[in-house]
Write an enzyme that holds these catalytic residues in place. Structure first.
Site, PDB file in Angstrom:
ATOM      1  N   CYS B  85      -1.429  -1.152  -3.570  1.00  0.00           N
ATOM      2  CA  CYS B  85      -0.782  -0.316  -4.592  1.00  0.00           C
ATOM      3  C   CYS B  85      -0.420  -1.144  -5.828  1.00  0.00           C
ATOM      4  CB  CYS B  85       0.433   0.375  -3.967  1.00  0.00           C
ATOM      5  SG  CYS B  85       0.979   1.795  -4.926  1.00  0.00           S
ATOM      6  N   HIS B 201      -1.504   2.635   1.469  1.00  0.00           N
ATOM      7  CA  HIS B 201      -0.538   1.757   2.135  1.00  0.00           C
ATOM      8  C   HIS B 201      -0.740   1.756   3.654  1.00  0.00           C
ATOM      9  CE1 HIS B 201       2.426   1.235  -1.219  1.00  0.00           C
ATOM     10  NE2 HIS B 201       1.863   2.346  -1.653  1.00  0.00           N
ATOM     11  N   GLU B 203       0.660  -0.232   5.652  1.00  0.00           N
ATOM     12  CA  GLU B 203       1.947  -0.602   6.274  1.00  0.00           C
ATOM     13  C   GLU B 203       2.842   0.616   6.495  1.00  0.00           C
ATOM     14  OE1 GLU B 203       1.255  -0.944   3.145  1.00  0.00           O
ATOM     15  OE2 GLU B 203       3.016  -0.778   1.859  1.00  0.00           O
TER      16      GLU B 203
END
Lengths: 80, 227
Positions: B85, B201, B203
């Site tokens: 990002c 993302h 994560e």
């Protein structure tokens, strides 16, 4: 010495913000517009009295940080 | 396996990334942007967020911060650098990966799950993954990947496209493009494939009860590939 720089988007880069501003202006009755492109303007006070040297410093700044040359052009527009 | 996550002023996914990396076995260190030296690392991550308030252009200021010279040297010597990002935006500003990320086409901040198609598995990030389509989360205002025609040709010729926005079946079509990116591009490698920048993302997808598991699959595979 004050040096100014204008950063504009290159021709083939989409400018959605400019488009929305165009539409808003159109809605306000400014109908004679064919296109709006948004850019950035910098006024930089350089500790340098030689105008050519001052411009060269700002040009270097434009190349290294102020503009992204993939999508933007820059123009040093005036010195005072 | 050692990893480092760089924290810039305004980073906000750095701790999420720390949690994810530790969960899957990395010995992770947080590194402040003003440090000169990178700790010994097998992987460096530039996290998401709004470094320097997105002033000037997203990622532009962070790309000039002190630690970045070490990160660039690490990348140029073949080290793995992953930008997520805002980290992707920082990577394009350093020139480590080509192109730029413009404002989303419809001027909206987009926050949702998307599917991405993996294009190239000949790299440390995706090698041995038994999935071609993964579900990740995106949250960005400037994720509209743009590059010149010459750059696009070079990117294609060198197999640098990492992931494309697609549907759950892996169909890459305009209707599945959330932000106007050229060719639905969601992530890009450098020529050598050791640097990866991507908007989604992983994560945020490491817990089935909160989100999904595709991030877990990504990180488990990544640490196995690095070992």
């Amino acid at each position: 010495m004050k040096v100014s720089a204008i950063i504009t988007l290159k021709k083939d880069v989409l400018d959605p913000q400019g488009k929305v501003i165009h539409q808003a202006l159109d809605g306000m009755g400014f109908e004679n517009i064919s296109e709006v492109r948004q850019g950035k303007y910098f006024e930089i006070d350089v500790n340098e009295n030689d105008p050519n040297k001052a411009k060269a410093i700002v040009e270097d700044m434009c190349k290294k940080l102020l503009a992204n040359l993939v999508i933007e052009n820059f123009k040093i527009i005036e010195t005072q | 396996m050692k990893s480092s996550v760089i924290t810039f002023p305004g980073s906000n996914c750095d701790r999420d990334m720390d949690v994810a990396l530790k969960k899957f076995g990395f010995n992770n260190k947080m590194v402040w942007h003003n440090n000169n030296e990178l700790p010994k690392s097998d992987l460096v991550v530039l996290p998401g967020g709004f470094s320097y308030g997105d002033y000037l252009r997203c990622g532009s200021m962070a790309s000039k911060s002190r630690i970045m010279q070490s990160v660039i040297n690490f990348a140029k010597s073949g080290g793995l650098v992953l930008g997520i990002c805002n980290g992707f935006q920082i990577l394009v500003e350093t020139g480590l990966v080509p192109g730029v990320l413009l404002r989303n086409k419809y001027l909206e901040f987009i926050c949702k799950n998307v599917f991405v198609k993996l294009d190239n598995k000949e790299n440390a990030y995706f090698k041995n993954l038994n999935k071609d389509v993964m579900e990740f989360h995106i949250a960005h205002n400037e994720g509209n990947f743009f590059c010149t025609k010459d750059q696009l040709k070079e990117i294609k010729d060198n197999n640098q496209i990492a992931i494309y926005y697609c549907n759950s079946e892996g169909k890459i079509e305009d209707q599945y493009n959330p932000n106007g990116s050229i060719k639905n591009i969601a992530g890009i490698f450098n020529k050598e494939k050791n640097v990866l920048g991507m908007m989604p993302h992983p994560e945020r997808m490491i817990d089935q009860s909160l989100s999904g598991e595709d991030g877990s699959i990504f990180f488990k595979n990544l640490i196995n590939n690095i070992k």
